[in-house]
Design a protein around this motif. Structure first.
Motif: not given
Ligand SMILES: Nc1ncnc2c1ncn2[C@@H]1O[C@H](COP(=O)(O)OP(=O)(O)O)[C@@H](O)[C@H]1O
Ligand SMILES: [Mg+2]
Lengths: 325, 206
Positions: A162-163, A43
């Motif tokens: 992000d995910e 991240t």
């Protein structure tokens, strides 16, 4: 193209770097997966691209320009951003959420409105039914679709994810992955995609950067990572059964033997074991196990048999990549 | 003379005291909401300022209302002005605190998405934080207004008029009926206002 040059990030008061001397080049129009265990710096790496986090040292270049020299707001408006929690604005309708960035870019009302419909169509949500819904009326999967549509609204060349599918159930996640790949075929964005799920990285990535303690330990194609993990850390992350995972990366259409019309005629008699061109070699193996045959036929979209795939063929394909673990 | 006969015979006085009460509280609340919302928004930009302001408004509310009003007399004299000033001071806390916490407790994912998309902090305040804080703000305004209506009775004590006059006169003349009329009307106004503002709040929550 996105380029990291010796990028370091150390958070204030920490003893070690969250990202350590990172060098990475991401080709335009490709998906680069950042994968690794929780806390390895994925991240942090991603958020330095849209300046949500400032590097301690090093440089990040987009299209050859150091992002330090680009206005932050301008930069962010040109980068789509999708996070696991979606971050949809709950007081705005789906349409209003999608309209935010185009509004900031100063688009005319009509253009924004047709863009909303176009994007909802793209992410497979009926514009009429969904435009005026509020986020809390949507399922998890639908929210992520709107998140994708919102991030694409200003037609940014780059997307950071992000995910994005991390909170979805496995079935919905797989569907979203497939659909996202289908969308990417059309839009060809430069995508940085963070995940801790190796299967997802293998499935989605053109390249995969494996991170460990803020450093890239391997940067290569999914096939290369499976056949040639650079060290025990990567092998362990992949978690074995590499050959099966490799089979999941091969499409029947790519590895089949094409049949002559006469052979097709012959095959017509055996209705068992037929797969589409887009099915994976893993599907083919499973189909062989099910039917008890050493081969399956491959058909095109019009359901005409065009080729055959046999077990020896699969063995050879996997061995050619030289499994080392 | 029973309660209703009393109510009917004193009807003109009671009506004018009620209107006066509503007037004082209304003016005070308009000022209080304006100031409180502005202060609540401003202090979100500075933690130090926020701590100081929240503590001061907290202290203001712990001063007994009667004492607060009495303290204002030497400065502002008697009448409606000190009453309104007192009410404003007294009702700041719930408004400022709710505006502040409403704005500060937005889901971090929403703020991160907004920043990542390229919204400026100013724009985020205007289009994300304030609209999302509205239900919390409204709840503070509701609490403050209901408090204001009740405390407004004490304004009668410093010559501002309102239904408090009836209560204080009733006490000095030992007239239960006057006290009851004042108290009941204040309760009724409080309940109706609370219901009304609750409805507004629910609408905002959707
Ligand atoms: N704001 C922060 N302050 C201090 N440390 C942080 C902060 N954000 C992340 N970290 C630390 O930096 C490391 C990398 O975090 P992160 O990039 O979020 O990892 P990942 O996304 O791979 O899980 C972790 O050890 C984490 O605890
Ligand atoms: Mg993370």
């Amino acid at each position: 193209m996105i380029r990291f040059e010796n990028v370091v990030k150390r958070y204030p008061g920490e003893a070690t770097d969250a990202v350590h001397n990172l060098n990475l080049e991401i080709e335009s129009g490709t998906i680069c997966m950042l994968v690794g265990p929780s806390g390895c710096g994925k991240t942090t790496t991603m958020k330095m691209i849209n300046k949500l986090i400032r590097p301690s040292s090093g440089a990040i270049l987009i299209g050859g320009r150091n992002i330090d020299t680009v206005d932050t707001i301008e930069l962010r408006l040109s980068i789509g951003y999708i996070i696991q929690d979606t971050g949809l604005f709950p007081h705005m309708t789906v349409g209003e959420n999608i309209a935010v960035v185009p509004g900031e870019l100063g688009w005319k009302k009509d253009r924004i409105s047709s863009r909303i419909d176009e994007l909802l169509d793209l992410v497979d949500l009926n514009p009429k039914a969904f435009r005026n819904k509020k986020p809390n009326e949507l399922s998890g999967g639908q929210k992520q679709r709107v998140g994708v549509a919102r991030a694409l609204a200003g037609d940014p060349p780059i997307m950071l994810m992000d995910e994005p599918f991390g909170a979805l159930d496995p079935i919905t996640r797989a569907r979203m992955q497939d659909e996202f790949l289908r969308i990417q075929e059309k839009i060809r964005k430069t995508i940085v995609f963070v995940t801790h799920d190796v299967e997802e990285a293998i499935k989605m990535g053109d390249t995969i950067a494996v991170l460990k303690l803020g450093q890239i330990v391997q940067l290569s194609s999914p096939m290369e990572i499976l056949s040639n993990p650079s060290d025990p850390f990567v092998s362990e992350l992949i978690g074995g059964r590499n050959s099966l995972k490799m089979l999941s990366l091969m499409r029947c259409g790519q590895i089949m033997k094409t049949l002559s019309p006469a052979e097709v005629e012959e095959a017509r008699g055996s209705p068992q074991g037929i797969l589409g061109m887009k099915a994976t070699a893993q599907d083919a193996l499973s189909e062989m196990l099910r039917t008890g045959e050493r081969f399956i036929f491959v058909e095109d979209e019009r359901h005409d048999v065009v080729g055959v795939l046999d077990f020896e063929n699969l063995l050879e394909r996997v061995n050619r990549h030289g499994i080392t673990s | 003379m029973n309660f209703f006969e009393f109510l009917i015979s004193r009807w003109p006085t009671i009506l004018s005291l009620t209107l006066e009460h509503l007037f004082i509280v209304f003016i005070a609340m308009v000022i209080s909401v304006t100031v409180g919302v502005a202060v609540g928004i401003l202090i979100t930009k500075n933690q130090m300022a926020a701590r100081i302001v929240l503590n001061v408004t907290n202290i203001l509310m712990t001063i007994p209302s009667l004492a607060l009003f009495s303290l204002l007399i030497p400065v502002l004299g008697i009448g409606k002005i000190p009453a309104i000033v007192g009410l404003v001071a007294y009702t700041q806390l719930p408004i400022v605190r709710n505006v502040y916490t409403g704005i500060m407790t937005i889901n971090p994912a929403i703020l991160e998405a907004a920043r990542g998309m390229g919204l400026t902090e100013k724009k985020i305040m205007r289009t994300i934080r304030i609209p999302l804080a509205l239900p919390a703000m409204m709840s503070g305004i509701r609490t403050a207004t209901v408090m204001g209506i009740g405390i407004g009775a004490i304004a009668g004590y410093i010559g501002a008029g309102g239904l408090g006059v009836y209560i204080f006169q009733g006490i000095s003349r030992s007239s239960d009926q006057m006290v009851i009329v004042g108290a009941v009307l204040i309760s009724v106004i409080s309940i109706l206002t609370d219901q009304f503002l609750g409805g507004v709040q629910r609408k905002l929550n959707r």
